[in-house]
Write a protein that holds these residues in place. Structure first.
Motif, short mmCIF file in Angstrom:
data_model
loop_
_atom_site.label_atom_id
_atom_site.label_comp_id
_atom_site.label_asym_id
_atom_site.label_seq_id
_atom_site.Cartn_x
_atom_site.Cartn_y
_atom_site.Cartn_z
N ALA A 280 11.40 52.08 109.43
CA ALA A 280 10.89 52.30 108.08
C ALA A 280 9.91 51.19 107.70
O ALA A 280 8.85 51.46 107.11
CB ALA A 280 12.05 52.36 107.08
N LEU B 73 6.64 51.68 109.52
CA LEU B 73 5.88 52.82 108.97
C LEU B 73 5.25 52.45 107.64
O LEU B 73 4.05 52.67 107.41
CB LEU B 73 6.81 54.03 108.80
CG LEU B 73 6.18 55.26 108.14
CD1 LEU B 73 5.07 55.82 109.02
CD2 LEU B 73 7.22 56.34 107.88
N LEU C 289 1.19 52.25 107.06
CA LEU C 289 0.47 53.14 106.13
C LEU C 289 -0.23 52.32 105.05
O LEU C 289 -1.35 52.63 104.63
CB LEU C 289 1.45 54.13 105.48
CG LEU C 289 2.07 55.15 106.42
CD1 LEU C 289 2.97 56.10 105.66
CD2 LEU C 289 0.98 55.92 107.17
N ARG D 271 -1.70 56.54 112.80
CA ARG D 271 -2.21 56.91 111.47
C ARG D 271 -3.73 57.00 111.48
O ARG D 271 -4.32 57.90 110.89
CB ARG D 271 -1.73 55.87 110.46
CG ARG D 271 -2.38 55.95 109.09
CD ARG D 271 -2.12 57.29 108.40
NE ARG D 271 -2.86 57.41 107.14
CZ ARG D 271 -4.15 57.66 107.04
NH1 ARG D 271 -4.85 57.84 108.13
NH2 ARG D 271 -4.74 57.73 105.88
N PHE E 58 1.85 62.15 101.81
CA PHE E 58 2.72 61.52 102.80
C PHE E 58 3.79 62.50 103.26
O PHE E 58 4.00 62.71 104.44
CB PHE E 58 3.37 60.27 102.20
CG PHE E 58 4.49 59.72 103.05
CD1 PHE E 58 4.21 59.08 104.24
CD2 PHE E 58 5.81 59.88 102.66
CE1 PHE E 58 5.24 58.60 105.03
CE2 PHE E 58 6.84 59.41 103.46
CZ PHE E 58 6.55 58.77 104.64
N ARG E 59 4.43 63.14 102.28
CA ARG E 59 5.60 63.95 102.59
C ARG E 59 5.25 65.20 103.39
O ARG E 59 5.96 65.56 104.33
CB ARG E 59 6.28 64.33 101.29
CG ARG E 59 7.53 65.09 101.54
CD ARG E 59 8.50 65.07 100.41
NE ARG E 59 9.54 66.04 100.73
CZ ARG E 59 10.21 66.72 99.84
NH1 ARG E 59 9.97 66.52 98.56
NH2 ARG E 59 11.12 67.57 100.21
N ARG F 173 3.63 62.35 107.23
CA ARG F 173 4.89 62.16 107.96
C ARG F 173 5.10 63.24 109.03
O ARG F 173 5.42 62.91 110.16
CB ARG F 173 6.07 62.09 107.01
CG ARG F 173 7.27 61.36 107.60
CD ARG F 173 8.55 61.75 106.92
NE ARG F 173 8.69 63.20 106.81
CZ ARG F 173 9.11 63.98 107.81
NH1 ARG F 173 9.44 63.45 108.95
NH2 ARG F 173 9.19 65.28 107.63
N GLN G 286 5.41 62.56 113.10
CA GLN G 286 6.79 62.76 113.55
C GLN G 286 7.02 62.41 115.02
O GLN G 286 7.96 61.68 115.33
CB GLN G 286 7.21 64.22 113.27
CG GLN G 286 8.62 64.56 113.65
CD GLN G 286 9.62 64.01 112.63
OE1 GLN G 286 9.25 63.25 111.75
NE2 GLN G 286 10.87 64.39 112.77
N LEU H 138 7.25 58.73 115.38
CA LEU H 138 8.43 58.15 114.73
C LEU H 138 9.67 58.38 115.59
O LEU H 138 10.51 57.48 115.75
CB LEU H 138 8.63 58.77 113.34
CG LEU H 138 7.58 58.35 112.31
CD1 LEU H 138 7.72 59.15 111.03
CD2 LEU H 138 7.70 56.87 112.02
#
Lengths: 272, 289
Positions: free
Chosen positions: B80, B83, B87, B173, B195-196, B200, B204, B207
């Motif tokens: 987290a 990330l 960003l 990114r 973002f959502r 993201r 994925q 991540l």
């Protein structure tokens, strides 16, 4: 009005993040210059105030423990391991770009899978293996990771860099009779200098900081490296913080300077 | 020579090194786990005896529990943080380059030096963290001297060494198409919605990969922290699996038991690779690589 408010917000946030991440290193430097005999500080400002700079802390750690000889050993190891890593990792990265797509995909998957094997899971068996080869108490086990490019990640970094090189360049050089090693040295590597520097910085941090290798394999004090020396200093006196911080600073300076010197290329390589 | 032959030639050291340093040791660990071995006399076959012995040892359950707690605390926090920072710092604002470099700095500090800095930072009496907490009138735990706080401290210290993940996410990114992001803004998506629903999901795969890699790295990070800072204490609160294996092998010359413990790390690796493999095939072998 709104933009200037946002700009201040950005500046404050940026400063706060930088301070949090630099604090261990800056604090280490500040505390390493505190006179060794002073009572422990009772406030933050007292702890970091630098009224008298005790530069001789840096001299004393080299007298208490043979850090000078250990530093030379560490430098010697890194001077062998880092170039070797660049050779093997860039060979593998270049070869990946030459493979036919199905094999390339399999080898890429293998490289990523290798990233998921914890080194700690195989330390013990490696020790048994190197012992049976009679290589205990030599630098071979410490250098061995350089044979495989030290970390599959470095191979992938070279692969991503070499993928940008137009295939025609290699074809043309090959038509002129160049061999694989010529192509690597004359065509590929000069075009991937940023990647080579980035991997050199990463590999230097890797080999310079290695404390598990010496812990498992080295028995003769003549072979000890810097991480062993700093642990010896910790064993001598766990409470003499200025001296311990001076040793930590001596150990941190070379990789930090290497990173700062290479950082321009480092970011370019990753985030171009 | 064909391209394939040339490639095979250049791949030899990498593949031979991988065989010698990873695959053969992994198989050797598996074999040693079923033997008694003290390095002086040849290994003796023991069948499942090592596992029975370990099951009776209270330290083993404790080490499993500690390792799970460490992974559960450190891995989500590290991913987290990497990330969020990637960003936030991906733009070309003035000064962003310096902040990115600052975020990377703790990752170049060698483990031994980082552990010393950690011991000093978290010293209960005169460490900067507690002096600062005291100045703010906040309660100051004894960090590495108390079981609960020691577990948290060891995981928190790992959160600052996230350079690798930070850089990978920064690159990922920057690789996103600006048109897609611009289209979202045109459609009226705010920062959070972008973002959502866009950033993201597109990040994925990275991540997931970073999370898997971080679980694997946890074994090393936990060993370094415990070996150099806490010695597994206080009251076995930071006794992690690799440290217990190290004590069994080098403290007690019980290599068989140590290998049996390290099988847990290898089983974890196998599980991580299985997850990765399923995803990789789902991504169609990641053509864009």
């Amino acid at each position: 009005m709104v933009t200037s408010w946002r700009r201040w917000w950005w500046r404050a946030g940026a400063l706060a993040v930088a301070a949090v991440f630099l604090w261990p290193v800056l604090g280490m430097l500040a505390f390493s210059l505190r006179p060794a005999g002073l009572p422990p500080p009772r406030t933050l400002l007292e702890g970091l105030s630098l009224q008298t700079l005790a530069w001789d802390n840096y001299q004393r750690i080299f007298e208490l423990v043979p850090l000078g000889a250990y530093t030379l050993n560490s430098l010697w190891l890194a001077a062998l391991a880092v170039p070797l890593t660049i050779v093997t990792a860039s060979w593998a990265g270049l070869a990946l770009t030459w493979l036919a797509p199905p094999e390339r995909r399999d080898l890429l998957a293998l490289s990523v899978a290798l990233l998921l094997i914890p080194g700690a899971a195989v330390w013990l068996a490696r020790l048994v293996l190197f012992n049976s080869l009679g290589l205990r108490d030599t630098y071979w086990p410490l250098l061995a990771p350089a044979l495989m490019g030290a970390d599959p990640l470095y191979v992938l970094v070279f692969y991503w860099a070499f993928r940008q090189v137009p295939r025609e360049l290699f074809e043309a050089a090959r038509a002129d009779g160049a061999h694989a090693l010529d192509l690597w040295w004359r065509v590929a590597l000069p075009l991937a200098r940023p990647a080579a520097l980035a991997v050199a910085a990463l590999a230097f941090v890797f080999f310079w900081g290695d404390f598990v290798g010496p812990l498992l394999y080295l028995k003769s004090p003549a072979l000890y490296t810097l991480p062993v020396g700093v642990q010896q200093l910790l064993a001598l006196d766990r409470t003499n913080w200025p001296l311990l911080m001076a040793a930590a600073a001596v150990m941190t300076a070379p990789p930090l300077l290497f990173f700062l010197a290479a950082q321009h290329f480092f970011w370019r390589e990753y985030t171009a | 020579m064909s391209w394939g032959t040339q490639a095979a030639l250049l791949l030899t050291p990498y593949l031979a090194g991988t065989l010698l340093l990873l695959l053969v040791p992994a198989l050797l660990t598996l074999a040693l786990a079923f033997t008694g071995y003290d390095t002086l006399t040849p290994p003796v076959w023991r069948g499942l005896q090592n596992f029975v012995t370990l099951a009776r040892d209270v330290r083993v359950g404790q080490a499993f529990q500690n390792t799970l707690i460490y992974v559960a605390l450190a891995v989500p926090l590290r991913v987290a943080a990497a990330l969020a920072l990637a960003l936030w710092l991906q733009g070309r604002r003035p000064g962003a380059g310096w902040v990115r470099a600052a975020v990377y700095v703790p990752s170049v500090v060698p483990p031994v030096a980082y552990a010393l800095a950690g011991l000093w930072l978290l010293n209960p009496l005169y460490g900067p963290v507690n002096l600062a907490l005291g100045a703010l009138g906040l309660p100051a735990p004894a960090w590495l001297a108390e079981a609960g706080p020691a577990r948290v401290a060891v995981a928190l210290l790992a959160v600052f060494q996230i350079g690798e993940g930070f850089v990978v996410l920064l690159a990922a990114r920057r690789g996103l198409s600006p048109e897609v992001l611009a289209a979202a803004t045109v459609d009226g998506a705010g920062a959070w919605a972008t973002f959502r629903y866009i950033v993201r999901p597109l990040l994925q795969p990275w991540l997931v990969l970073l999370t898997l890699r971080d679980v694997a790295l946890s074994f090393q990070n936990a060993f370094a922290a415990a070996y150099l800072m806490t010695g597994g204490g206080p009251y076995y609160a930071t006794l992690f699996l690799p440290l217990l294996a190290h004590e069994e092998a080098f403290g007690g010359f019980r290599y068989g038991e140590a290998a049996a413990l390290m099988l847990a790390a290898l089983v974890t690796a196998a599980a991580l690779i299985a997850v990765f493999w399923a995803l990789w095939r789902g991504w169609g072998g990641a053509e864009e690589w």
